[in-house]
Design a protein around this motif. Structure first.
Motif, short mmCIF file in Angstrom:
data_model
loop_
_atom_site.label_atom_id
_atom_site.label_comp_id
_atom_site.label_asym_id
_atom_site.label_seq_id
_atom_site.Cartn_x
_atom_site.Cartn_y
_atom_site.Cartn_z
N ALA A 174 33.49 -32.24 20.88
CA ALA A 174 33.24 -32.96 19.63
C ALA A 174 31.85 -33.60 19.66
O ALA A 174 31.10 -33.53 18.68
CB ALA A 174 34.31 -34.02 19.42
N ASP A 218 29.25 -30.97 19.24
CA ASP A 218 29.46 -30.13 18.06
C ASP A 218 29.66 -28.67 18.50
O ASP A 218 29.03 -27.75 17.97
CB ASP A 218 28.28 -30.25 17.10
N VAL A 239 37.53 -30.32 15.66
CA VAL A 239 36.78 -29.58 16.66
C VAL A 239 37.30 -28.15 16.58
O VAL A 239 38.51 -27.93 16.58
CB VAL A 239 37.02 -30.12 18.08
N THR A 240 36.39 -27.17 16.46
CA THR A 240 36.84 -25.78 16.43
C THR A 240 37.38 -25.42 17.80
O THR A 240 36.74 -25.64 18.82
CB THR A 240 35.67 -24.85 16.06
N HIS A 244 28.24 -19.51 17.97
CA HIS A 244 28.38 -20.94 17.68
C HIS A 244 27.46 -21.84 18.47
O HIS A 244 27.54 -23.05 18.37
CB HIS A 244 29.84 -21.36 17.90
N ASP A 265 34.56 -39.32 16.63
CA ASP A 265 34.74 -39.44 15.18
C ASP A 265 35.68 -40.59 14.83
O ASP A 265 35.42 -41.34 13.90
CB ASP A 265 35.36 -38.14 14.61
N ASP A 313 23.14 -31.70 27.34
CA ASP A 313 22.01 -31.25 26.52
C ASP A 313 20.72 -31.22 27.32
O ASP A 313 19.96 -30.26 27.26
CB ASP A 313 21.85 -32.18 25.31
#
Lengths: 219, 227
Positions: A23, A26, A66-67, A97, A196, A215
């Protein structure tokens, strides 16, 4: 990039960390636990079908906060799944993605090894207890053999002041501690990632920091 | 590079064993090609071919002054030579292999054993529905125990009857309640007689079969001579 969330021991909260980290990044979260799925699923095709050649990874994706690429829950499906196809499945999710976070199963079998072998970064999840650390050490060794750089350790369900320097020295990676918080525990079941649902909470800050470490490892 | 080989043929498949000896002072990478008229069946681990093998042969590194032994199968008749060295070059360091195939080869199988499935599931075809509808669909447990244990039903009835005889009045009331009351017990008594007859018939049939099994001797010797 492909991020493998592993930890050796079962029950330390790998799925919860993977879900909330996805999440924060992303990203798509892939339930890689072929024998004991944890992430929400519905009636559509699952990772079992993808690995048995019955569906594409794209078909199996399940939209939500979340996918998720869910995993089947049957033993027959786990038996029919060809784990050597997992690398390609993860790569195709990554291609479409951007980032795929893989929730690895406990233990040190091939279904942990394949995600680690294709991962660009590994996050280890451990409980702040000595016996959980031993399993995390074994997983770290496996990650090292398979060239998955360990970018962070998530100490999960921390109640008291955790022994961060000890863990950092033992595992050789920066440590983020996720405070014990019911909202984290329920986040997967209720499909409400803490970043979220409670963006100002301590756990949300931890997952954001964890995402930052992942990241920055890419650059 | 020295190559020794042996070959052995059985049931249309040739088994080729090769030994490579490197007399040089440096590691050498060797390409070994199959010369038999068929594809190479490489050695496998956890279903994945060992590193370096393909349908045509194998590429491997022979350490300086060392030997490497290899073997494979090929569905083709023997011919000479079965295998030949195709290329030899210095072995540059390629580093550790980290592809998924290596991980599968090295680590244990993730799959649950097959006999677990036989015990708990109806089959692979219906696995999705089993997953989705475990709560709504009753499992067929009785039919599967029937096939596995033919005497279970008899044993249950006899044990119930014995229990009814052994317990006192209070216990009997509970047992009556779980066995459909007095009518249930009357039915049980009737079926016990039938059970006894059937079990004795079964025992007699089993006895006869056992005698015949002992007496029967298939002509193995003569059949072996014929084949």
């Amino acid at each position: 990039m492909i991020v493998a969330v592993a930890g050796g021991k079962g029950g330390v909260g790998k799925s919860t960390v993977a879900y909330n980290l996805a999440a924060a990044l992303d990203a798509v979260v892939v339930d890689g636990d072929l024998g004991m799925a944890n992430l929400p699923a519905d009636h559509g095709p699952t990772l079992h079908d993808v690995l048995a050649g019955r569906a594409s990874a794209r078909e199996a994706l399940r939209a939500g906060p979340v996918t998720v690429l869910p995993c089947g829950r049957s033993l027959a499906g786990a038996r029919a799944a060809d784990v050597s196809a997992l690398g390609d499945a993860l790569t195709s999710v990554e291609r479409e993605h951007g980032t795929a976070v893989v929730d690895c199963p406990a233990g040190l079998r091939a279904d942990v090894g394949v995600p680690l072998a294709v991962a660009d970064a590994a996050v280890l999840v451990a409980a702040p207890e000595p016996f959980a650390l031993a399993d995390a050490l074994r997983t770290r060794e496996l990650a090292r053999e398979l060239d998955a750089p360990l970018v962070a350790v998530a100490l999960n369900r921390v109640v008291e002041e955790p022994p961060i320097p000890t863990v950092r020295d033992a595992l050789g990676a920066p440590v983020e501690s996720v405070p014990a918080d019911p909202r984290v525990g329920q986040s997967v079941e209720e499909e409400a990632p803490v970043v979220d649902a409670a963006p100002d909470s301590d756990p949300a800050a931890t997952f954001a920091a964890l995402a930052g470490r992942v990241d920055s490892s890419e650059k | 590079m020295d190559l020794d080989w042996t070959q052995q043929s059985a049931a249309g498949v040739s088994l080729v064993a090769a030994r490579l000896r490197n007399r040089r002072a440096t590691d050498r990478r060797v390409r070994l090609e199959n010369r038999l008229d068929g594809p190479v069946f490489p050695p496998r681990r956890n279903g994945v071919p060992e590193a370096g093998w393909d349908r045509g042969g194998v590429t491997t590194v022979v350490p300086a002054g060392g030997t490497v032994a290899l073997g494979y199968a090929c569905p083709a008749p023997e011919s000479t030579p079965p295998v030949a060295v195709e290329a030899v070059e210095p072995a540059a360091d390629r580093g550790g292999e980290t592809d998924p195939a290596t991980a599968v080869r090295k680590l244990g199988d993730h799959r649950p054993p097959r006999d677990v499935l036989d015990r708990c599931c109806d089959g692979t075809e219906s696995d999705e529905s089993v997953v989705a509808e475990t709560s709504t669909r009753p499992r067929k447990t009785t039919s599967s125990t029937d096939t596995h244990e033919p005497l279970t039903d008899y044993r249950t009835r006899i044990e119930t009857a014995e229990a009814l005889g052994a317990v006192g009045v209070e216990g009997a009331t509970d047992l009556l309640a779980t066995n459909d009351g007095l009518v249930g017990v009357e039915v049980l008594a009737e079926s016990l007689e039938a059970d006894a007859t059937r079990l004795r018939a079964l025992a007699a049939a089993a006895e006869t079969l056992a005698d015949r099994a002992e007496a029967a001797t298939p002509p193995t010797q003569s059949l072996r001579r014929l084949s």
